[in-house]
Design an enzyme around this catalytic site. Structure first.
Site, PDB file in Angstrom:
ATOM      1  N   HIS A 141      34.256  39.260  29.570  1.00  0.00           N
ATOM      2  CA  HIS A 141      34.932  38.128  30.195  1.00  0.00           C
ATOM      3  C   HIS A 141      34.774  36.924  29.276  1.00  0.00           C
ATOM      4  O   HIS A 141      33.922  36.050  29.500  1.00  0.00           O
ATOM      5  CB  HIS A 141      34.267  37.883  31.558  1.00  0.00           C
ATOM      6  CG  HIS A 141      35.109  37.116  32.513  1.00  0.00           C
ATOM      7  ND1 HIS A 141      36.271  37.616  33.063  1.00  0.00           N
ATOM      8  CD2 HIS A 141      34.954  35.867  33.043  1.00  0.00           C
ATOM      9  CE1 HIS A 141      36.790  36.724  33.892  1.00  0.00           C
ATOM     10  NE2 HIS A 141      36.015  35.654  33.892  1.00  0.00           N
TER      11      HIS A 141
ATOM     12  N   SER B 296      40.150  32.886  33.201  1.00  0.00           N
ATOM     13  CA  SER B 296      39.405  33.385  34.346  1.00  0.00           C
ATOM     14  C   SER B 296      40.018  32.866  35.654  1.00  0.00           C
ATOM     15  O   SER B 296      41.185  33.123  35.929  1.00  0.00           O
ATOM     16  CB  SER B 296      37.935  33.000  34.166  1.00  0.00           C
ATOM     17  OG  SER B 296      37.128  33.568  35.157  1.00  0.00           O
TER      18      SER B 296
ATOM     19  N   ASP C 132      35.348  43.983  30.445  1.00  0.00           N
ATOM     20  CA  ASP C 132      35.189  42.843  31.363  1.00  0.00           C
ATOM     21  C   ASP C 132      34.706  43.351  32.719  1.00  0.00           C
ATOM     22  O   ASP C 132      35.397  44.133  33.381  1.00  0.00           O
ATOM     23  CB  ASP C 132      36.532  42.111  31.507  1.00  0.00           C
ATOM     24  CG  ASP C 132      36.412  40.771  32.222  1.00  0.00           C
ATOM     25  OD1 ASP C 132      35.467  40.589  33.004  1.00  0.00           O
ATOM     26  OD2 ASP C 132      37.284  39.913  31.974  1.00  0.00           O
TER      27      ASP C 132
HETATM   28  C1  MLT Z   1      37.928  34.443  40.228  1.00  0.00           C
HETATM   29  O1  MLT Z   1      37.181  34.214  41.159  1.00  0.00           O
HETATM   30  O2  MLT Z   1      38.989  33.860  40.033  1.00  0.00           O
HETATM   31  C2  MLT Z   1      37.482  35.476  39.262  1.00  0.00           C
HETATM   32  O3  MLT Z   1      36.512  36.277  39.846  1.00  0.00           O
HETATM   33  C3  MLT Z   1      37.010  34.901  37.990  1.00  0.00           C
HETATM   34  C4  MLT Z   1      35.917  33.888  38.177  1.00  0.00           C
HETATM   35  O4  MLT Z   1      36.212  32.743  38.351  1.00  0.00           O
HETATM   36  O5  MLT Z   1      34.738  34.247  38.150  1.00  0.00           O
END
Ligand code: MLT
Length: 219
Positions: free
Chosen positions: A189, A106, A158
């Protein structure tokens, strides 16, 4: 002298394994991905820092304006800050860049992707799980990623990181010469077991960790 990061370092217990740079997701910390690192590459050295940005107390690697909308200037600055730390930490621990593979989930996968694009040669490869194209509207420079190996695990359902983002990232990396393996799955996700098994097999057979035939070109 680079900016220090809180981190965990576990030395290798087996030779010939890549060293993993573990990059956690939003709200986690340097301990979160240790078990994943052990599962993906048993015996590998693990370097696991903690993101220095706080979003209402949740650790992150860079600022965002809201979910899915990044502060791209901060992405760039924080990527260099992390890369400088990793450069120093690897030198201190005797880890060659040719053996260094990022594993990110992520937000951690996003800064790993930014590191590939902004600091070519730092990483030999990366396992990017639920990653987006981190520079958003900006076209990354035409860096040479020949010899860099990347595994991308991406969910077609996702809603945090839409699959088009992962596909765009795969295209950006591939267009710069990286060897990209895209593993799409039907989930969201998350880290589905079959994708982790595929990532582990990929790591075992990618030649990363001392046996990369193109290691002279990576860094
Ligand atoms: C981010 O902010 O890098 C992406 O949206 C994934 C997350 O951390 O939620």
């Amino acid at each position: 002298m680079s900016t220090p990061f809180h981190h965990v370092f576990l030395p290798a217990t087996q030779p010939g394994r890549p060293a993993l740079l573990l990059l956690h997701g939003t709200g986690a910390d340097e301990h979160d991905l240790i078990d994943l690192g052990r599962a993906l590459a048993p015996g590998a050295a693990l370097l696991s820092p903690r993101g220095r940005v706080s979003e209402n107390g949740a650790n992150r690697w860079f600022r965002r304006l809201r979910e899915g909308v990044f502060d791209v200037d901060d992405v760039i600055a924080r990527t260099h800050e992390l890369a400088d730390f990793v450069t120093d930490a690897a030198a201190e621990r005797g880890i060659a860049h040719q053996d260094l593979v990022a594993v990110g989930f992520s937000n951690g996968a996003n800064i790993a992707a930014a590191t590939l694009l902004l600091r070519p040669g730092l990483l030999a490869g990366a396992v990017l799980l639920a990653a987006a194209a981190p520079l958003q509207g900006r076209e990354p420079d035409q860096v040479d990623l020949t010899g860099t190996r990347v595994f991308l695990g991406a969910g077609r359902a996702d809603t945090v990181t839409p699959i088009d983002q992962a596909r765009l990232l795969a295209d950006q990396l591939g267009a710069r010469g990286a060897d990209v393996r895209m593993a799409e799955h039907p989930g969201g996700h998350a880290l589905p077991a079959p994708v982790l098994a595929a990532a582990r097999d990929w790591l075992d057979t990618s030649g990363l960790g001392g046996q990369n035939p193109e290691r002279g070109r990576a860094g």
